[in-house]
Write a protein that holds these residues in place. Sequence first.
Motif, mmCIF file in Angstrom:
data_model
loop_
_atom_site.group_PDB
_atom_site.id
_atom_site.type_symbol
_atom_site.label_atom_id
_atom_site.label_comp_id
_atom_site.label_asym_id
_atom_site.label_seq_id
_atom_site.Cartn_x
_atom_site.Cartn_y
_atom_site.Cartn_z
ATOM 1 N N LEU A 182 0.835 -1.201 0.000
ATOM 2 C CA LEU A 182 0.000 0.000 0.000
ATOM 3 C C LEU A 182 0.867 1.247 0.000
ATOM 4 O O LEU A 182 0.558 2.229 -0.665
ATOM 5 C CB LEU A 182 -0.914 -0.013 1.224
ATOM 6 N N GLU A 183 1.963 1.236 0.758
ATOM 7 C CA GLU A 183 2.856 2.385 0.827
ATOM 8 C C GLU A 183 3.451 2.718 -0.529
ATOM 9 O O GLU A 183 3.531 3.870 -0.929
ATOM 10 C CB GLU A 183 3.964 2.110 1.844
ATOM 11 N N GLU A 184 3.876 1.648 -1.277
ATOM 12 C CA GLU A 184 4.445 1.873 -2.602
ATOM 13 C C GLU A 184 3.388 2.400 -3.572
ATOM 14 O O GLU A 184 3.660 3.240 -4.416
ATOM 15 C CB GLU A 184 5.038 0.564 -3.130
ATOM 16 N N LYS A 185 2.143 1.917 -3.446
ATOM 17 C CA LYS A 185 1.066 2.366 -4.330
ATOM 18 C C LYS A 185 0.764 3.838 -4.118
ATOM 19 O O LYS A 185 0.620 4.604 -5.061
ATOM 20 C CB LYS A 185 -0.197 1.542 -4.068
ATOM 21 N N VAL A 186 0.687 4.267 -2.838
ATOM 22 C CA VAL A 186 0.445 5.680 -2.541
ATOM 23 C C VAL A 186 1.576 6.531 -3.072
ATOM 24 O O VAL A 186 1.365 7.613 -3.621
ATOM 25 C CB VAL A 186 0.268 5.882 -1.024
ATOM 26 N N SER A 187 2.811 6.036 -2.932
ATOM 27 C CA SER A 187 3.959 6.799 -3.410
ATOM 28 C C SER A 187 3.902 6.983 -4.913
ATOM 29 O O SER A 187 4.151 8.063 -5.428
ATOM 30 C CB SER A 187 5.256 6.088 -3.010
ATOM 31 N N VAL A 188 3.555 5.915 -5.638
ATOM 32 C CA VAL A 188 3.472 5.995 -7.093
ATOM 33 C C VAL A 188 2.362 6.943 -7.512
ATOM 34 O O VAL A 188 2.520 7.758 -8.414
ATOM 35 C CB VAL A 188 3.245 4.589 -7.696
ATOM 36 N N GLU A 189 1.219 6.871 -6.844
ATOM 37 C CA GLU A 189 0.106 7.759 -7.205
ATOM 38 C C GLU A 189 0.456 9.214 -6.928
ATOM 39 O O GLU A 189 0.091 10.105 -7.693
ATOM 40 C CB GLU A 189 -1.140 7.367 -6.414
ATOM 41 N N ARG A 190 1.195 9.472 -5.833
ATOM 42 C CA ARG A 190 1.554 10.843 -5.508
ATOM 43 C C ARG A 190 2.501 11.412 -6.549
ATOM 44 O O ARG A 190 2.364 12.550 -6.988
ATOM 45 C CB ARG A 190 2.192 10.893 -4.120
ATOM 46 N N VAL A 191 3.474 10.627 -6.974
ATOM 47 C CA VAL A 191 4.413 11.078 -7.997
ATOM 48 C C VAL A 191 3.707 11.240 -9.326
ATOM 49 O O VAL A 191 3.925 12.175 -10.071
ATOM 50 C CB VAL A 191 5.592 10.087 -8.110
ATOM 51 N N GLY A 192 2.812 10.317 -9.633
ATOM 52 C CA GLY A 192 2.110 10.386 -10.908
ATOM 53 C C GLY A 192 1.191 11.574 -10.994
ATOM 54 O O GLY A 192 0.889 12.061 -12.062
ATOM 55 N N ALA A 193 0.717 12.109 -9.853
ATOM 56 C CA ALA A 193 -0.194 13.242 -9.856
ATOM 57 C C ALA A 193 0.538 14.568 -9.788
ATOM 58 O O ALA A 193 -0.069 15.588 -9.545
ATOM 59 C CB ALA A 193 -1.147 13.136 -8.678
ATOM 60 N N CYS A 194 1.829 14.569 -9.980
ATOM 61 C CA CYS A 194 2.628 15.788 -9.908
ATOM 62 C C CYS A 194 2.187 16.770 -10.989
ATOM 63 O O CYS A 194 2.035 16.388 -12.157
ATOM 64 C CB CYS A 194 4.104 15.449 -10.075
ATOM 65 N N PRO A 195 1.932 18.047 -10.631
ATOM 66 C CA PRO A 195 1.457 19.017 -11.626
ATOM 67 C C PRO A 195 2.490 19.281 -12.709
ATOM 68 O O PRO A 195 3.689 19.306 -12.450
ATOM 69 C CB PRO A 195 1.186 20.266 -10.779
ATOM 70 N N LYS A 196 1.984 19.493 -13.900
ATOM 71 C CA LYS A 196 2.868 19.748 -15.035
ATOM 72 C C LYS A 196 3.248 21.219 -15.136
ATOM 73 O O LYS A 196 4.332 21.548 -15.601
ATOM 74 C CB LYS A 196 2.185 19.309 -16.327
ATOM 75 N N ASP A 197 2.330 22.127 -14.752
ATOM 76 C CA ASP A 197 2.598 23.566 -14.851
ATOM 77 C C ASP A 197 1.824 24.296 -13.753
ATOM 78 O O ASP A 197 1.119 23.671 -12.954
ATOM 79 C CB ASP A 197 2.213 24.089 -16.241
ATOM 80 N N SER A 198 1.972 25.608 -13.746
ATOM 81 C CA SER A 198 1.327 26.405 -12.715
ATOM 82 C C SER A 198 -0.189 26.357 -12.815
ATOM 83 O O SER A 198 -0.890 26.506 -11.808
ATOM 84 C CB SER A 198 1.806 27.861 -12.787
ATOM 85 N N LYS A 199 -0.701 26.105 -14.010
ATOM 86 C CA LYS A 199 -2.151 26.001 -14.162
ATOM 87 C C LYS A 199 -2.684 24.817 -13.363
ATOM 88 O O LYS A 199 -3.736 24.911 -12.710
ATOM 89 C CB LYS A 199 -2.520 25.854 -15.639
#
Length: 394
Positions: A60-77
């Motif tokens: 579960l810890e690895e899954k949350v980590s992957v989701e958090r990184v994957g949701a990283c914003p691309k720009d200020s918008k």
Amino acid sequence: MNRRPFFLLHSISVLRNPVNLFPLALGYRIPKAPTLELSWHWSTFTSAAATALFPSSETLEEKVSVERVGACPKDSKDVFRSWGCSDSDIAKIFQRRPSLQNVDLANLQSKLNLLSGLGLSSTNLVKIINCRPRFLGSRINKFFDGRLDYLQELFGSREVLLKAIIRNPSLLTYDFYTKIKPVVATYEDMGVSRKDLIAMLLSRPTLIPRTSINDEKLEYIRKTGISRDSKMYKYVVTLFAISRTETIRAKLANFEKFGFSEDEVLGLVGRSPLMLTLSIDKVQRNMTFILSMMKLPANAVLGYPFLLFFNLEAVLKPRMLLAGKIQDMGLLPQIKGPSMLTAFRMKEKRFLKLYVTCHPKEVADELMEFYSSAKDVKRLAESSKKKHNKGFPF
């Protein structure tokens, strides 16, 4: 530099997680210091590999980590959108401050988190950026906690502080030790209570950066004869404090042209502090009308200061012309003598009821047409007047 410890640790981490062998088997090299973008692709790749080869091996810890990184914003918008701003809000923000499209995302996110902790909404943020376009570019996160504690103690509650920040966002950017604290101490030393100071900070957002007190201003305040217990005291002190000394001199000299002494003018300011906010041009035009058209003595404004505040084209001149029209037609009641000052002070609805609509319909229509046309007369050459922006008006 000895790279063996890093190599051993890296090898151990690869062996402990069999998923890491999959990209190596395909000939991929694991980057030593992946960037944010590479980290996102790498996390997505390893996540897919883990799902395919080892469905139950992902914790579960690895899954949350992957989701958090994957949701990283691309720009200020994306940062503004995740903070709660709508596309319309973001468009308004970028229109007012285009450079926010190319800011450091981590720094922007940090500042927005501080603002959300204050209770600011996306609507409030749009107002703030419209008022202070460079707000998010300033170092609002510097000494933020100490500044926030002091301001909350000053304003008494978080709700009042939030209202003050929306009206003047620069409260979070003013130099804490050379601006905010000395100005607050100055007003307290002059006898302005904390409650009155809060009211002035809310009504005059630029009070802190424009406050300056010298011996000449202190003498002016003394000559007004205002008592510290008076309700007008806070207005007199703050208006003199934020006004330029040369501007005060010029306005006093303008009154003296009409026969007033300095003590009379300062006494008038003590009774009606907003007199200090009137421009030299407005005072000249209203005083000329009072003397030439209304046939009143100059000292009439000492007892009726509202004559200087009224708009000449919208109130004084139309009502004066209507008074002459009523007199020429021999109608009653007439606007003359002591009733003239009372009539000029009335609200528009009451004024029309007492002097226009009280007559028969045909007469009332004629008077109303005359009064409306008098109000439509604009100031001579107003459209071609050159407007000079002198900054703060007083």
